[in-house]
Design a protein around this motif. Structure first.
Motif, short mmCIF file in Angstrom:
data_model
loop_
_atom_site.label_atom_id
_atom_site.label_comp_id
_atom_site.label_asym_id
_atom_site.label_seq_id
_atom_site.Cartn_x
_atom_site.Cartn_y
_atom_site.Cartn_z
N LEU A 83 -16.64 -61.79 3.57
CA LEU A 83 -16.84 -62.26 4.30
C LEU A 83 -18.36 -61.88 5.34
O LEU A 83 -19.43 -60.68 4.98
CB LEU A 83 -15.83 -62.76 5.59
N SER A 133 -22.51 -70.60 3.97
CA SER A 133 -21.33 -70.79 5.35
C SER A 133 -20.62 -71.69 5.59
O SER A 133 -19.83 -71.24 6.50
CB SER A 133 -22.97 -71.63 6.28
N LEU A 135 -17.04 -71.51 6.13
CA LEU A 135 -16.01 -70.78 6.66
C LEU A 135 -15.48 -70.78 5.22
O LEU A 135 -14.60 -71.83 4.76
CB LEU A 135 -15.36 -71.12 7.77
N GLY A 163 -11.75 -64.58 7.72
CA GLY A 163 -11.24 -63.88 8.70
C GLY A 163 -10.26 -65.21 9.64
O GLY A 163 -9.35 -65.65 8.10
N ALA A 196 -12.08 -66.16 16.60
CA ALA A 196 -13.86 -67.34 15.55
C ALA A 196 -14.52 -67.11 16.90
O ALA A 196 -14.01 -68.50 17.21
CB ALA A 196 -12.43 -67.85 15.22
N HIS A 262 -20.08 -62.70 18.43
CA HIS A 262 -19.66 -63.25 17.07
C HIS A 262 -21.07 -62.77 16.02
O HIS A 262 -20.71 -62.34 15.15
CB HIS A 262 -20.16 -64.98 17.18
#
Ligand SMILES: Cc1ncc(C[n+]2csc(CCOP(=O)(O)OP(=O)(O)O)c2C)c(N)n1
Length: 352
Positions: A83, A133, A135, A163, A196, A262
């Motif tokens: 990730l 990109s 997720l 995640g 997140a 983040h």
């Protein structure tokens, strides 16, 4: 914030603990990897503040025991889909630190030859997928790699990192369902760092553990402390061994915490300071140092040697990247599409 009971719950079983018993050499190697990853991440954060990094920097500081513990039992030929916070996975799987640093500085010597965000460079030579990109989108790719391994009766496995935020996306569920139906050799690794971006865990999911979802797809889910290197290694060794023998998918949820924002541009003001302090007190590196010391190692000497070694590797990577040229604008349209078989000799300058 997990309470004392929740912490106890994520400790490894005595059986899992017994399975590790790493050799002294391996014990020290694991320590080196965690320290190298931390040193690399810290340097990237500093370089970002000096405006030397192109694009966002998503630090995995505090999560080193996960990259280290999951990757240590892997073998050549295994496939990993990291990730965005997993520079450590690149380092662990053998990606050259200089090329990785050059990727982050968008240099011609980087993994995608300076043409893409730092996050998107893969290194297929080392079985590392360069994610997009979106997720969760790398999970179906890892599952595809696992399908190939199964069809070719290859003993390799695929590992998909994600995640807890990504765990809410459809791709993740589709990937797990397909892997469960076809009993594929894929290890799903959820790095549950409780946020997140600014979304806290409680607003992300209505159940306690991401791992609980595995059962619905027909394979086991496991919860482990992502800050306890020995626990992560022991569990991973056991599961990877079972997967190589045809046992089908597994899911490990590593409970951990994101130390920084983040990304480097996020001061993370939405977080409780005390929560951060509590988690920093469970830092995987001092925790592992305590283990080394109890085992009778001369920790002071080892720490100095390992820090020096890691510093030199990182410094050499920075120098390589800084001295590398920026990409040549004339090559901007290269490497966008895979060359068709008939055109494979055309316009690639001999590069892959
Ligand atoms: C489908 C999608 N939605 C939103 C984003 C923006 N975004 C990038 S990273 C991120 C947070 C991801 O959280 P998590 O999956 O828990 O991983 P973490 O960053 O905490 O390691 C978000 C919302 C994205 N890249 N893709």
């Amino acid at each position: 914030m997990p309470d004392a009971d929740a912490r106890a719950e994520v400790q490894p079983s005595p059986r899992a603990r017994k399975a590790t018993a790493p050799s002294v050499e391996h014990e020290l190697q694991l320590y080196y990897w965690m320290k190298l990853i931390r040193a690399f991440e810290d340097r990237v954060a500093r370089l970002s503040r000096q405006n030397k990094i192109f694009g966002g920097v998503y630090s995995g500081a505090g999560q080193e025991a996960i990259c280290t513990g999951i990757c240590a039992p892997l073998q050549p030929g295994d496939f990993v889909a990291p990730l965005h916070r997993d520079l450590g996975v690149f380092l662990m799987r053998g990606c050259d630190p200089g090329r990785l640093m050059a990727q982050l500085m968008a240099k011609e010597t980087g993994l995608s030859r300076g043409k893409d965000s730092g996050l998107h460079g893969g290194d297929l030579e080392h079985g590392i997928f360069g994610s997009t990109s979106m997720l969760g989108s790398s999970l179906p790719v890892a599952v595809g790699a696992a399908l190939k391994f199964k069809m070719k009766k290859d003993p390799n496995i695929a590992v998909a990192f994600f995640g807890e935020g990504a765990a809410s996306r459809g791709d993740v569920h589709e990937a797990m369902n397909f892997a469960g139906v076809h009993k594929l050799p894929v290890l799903f690794v959820c790095e549950n760092n409780r946020f997140a971006y600014s979304t806290p865990l409680e607003k992300q999911m209505a159940i306690e553990n991401v791992a609980d979802r595995a059962r619905a797809y027909g394979f086991p889910g496991h919860v482990v402390s992502g800050n306890d290197l020995l626990a992560v290694v022991a569990l991973t060794e056991r599961l990877v061994d079972r997967m190589r023998r045809g046992g089908g998918p597994e899911l490990i949820e590593c409970k951990t915490y994101r130390y920084r924002g983040h990304s480097e541009h996020d001061p993370a003001l939405y977080r409780d300071k005390n929560e951060l302090i509590e988690w920093e007190s469970r830092d995987p590196i001092p925790q592992y140092e305590f283990f080394l010391e109890k085992k009778g190692h001369d920790l002071k000497r080892i720490r100095e040697e390992v820090d020096e070694r890691a510093k030199q590797v990182v410094q050499a990577a920075v120098e390589f990247a800084e001295q590398s040229p920026m990409p040549d604008a004339a090559e901007v349209f290269e490497d966008i599409y895979a060359p068709s078989p008939s055109a494979s000799n055309v316009s690639t300058n001999g590069r892959r």
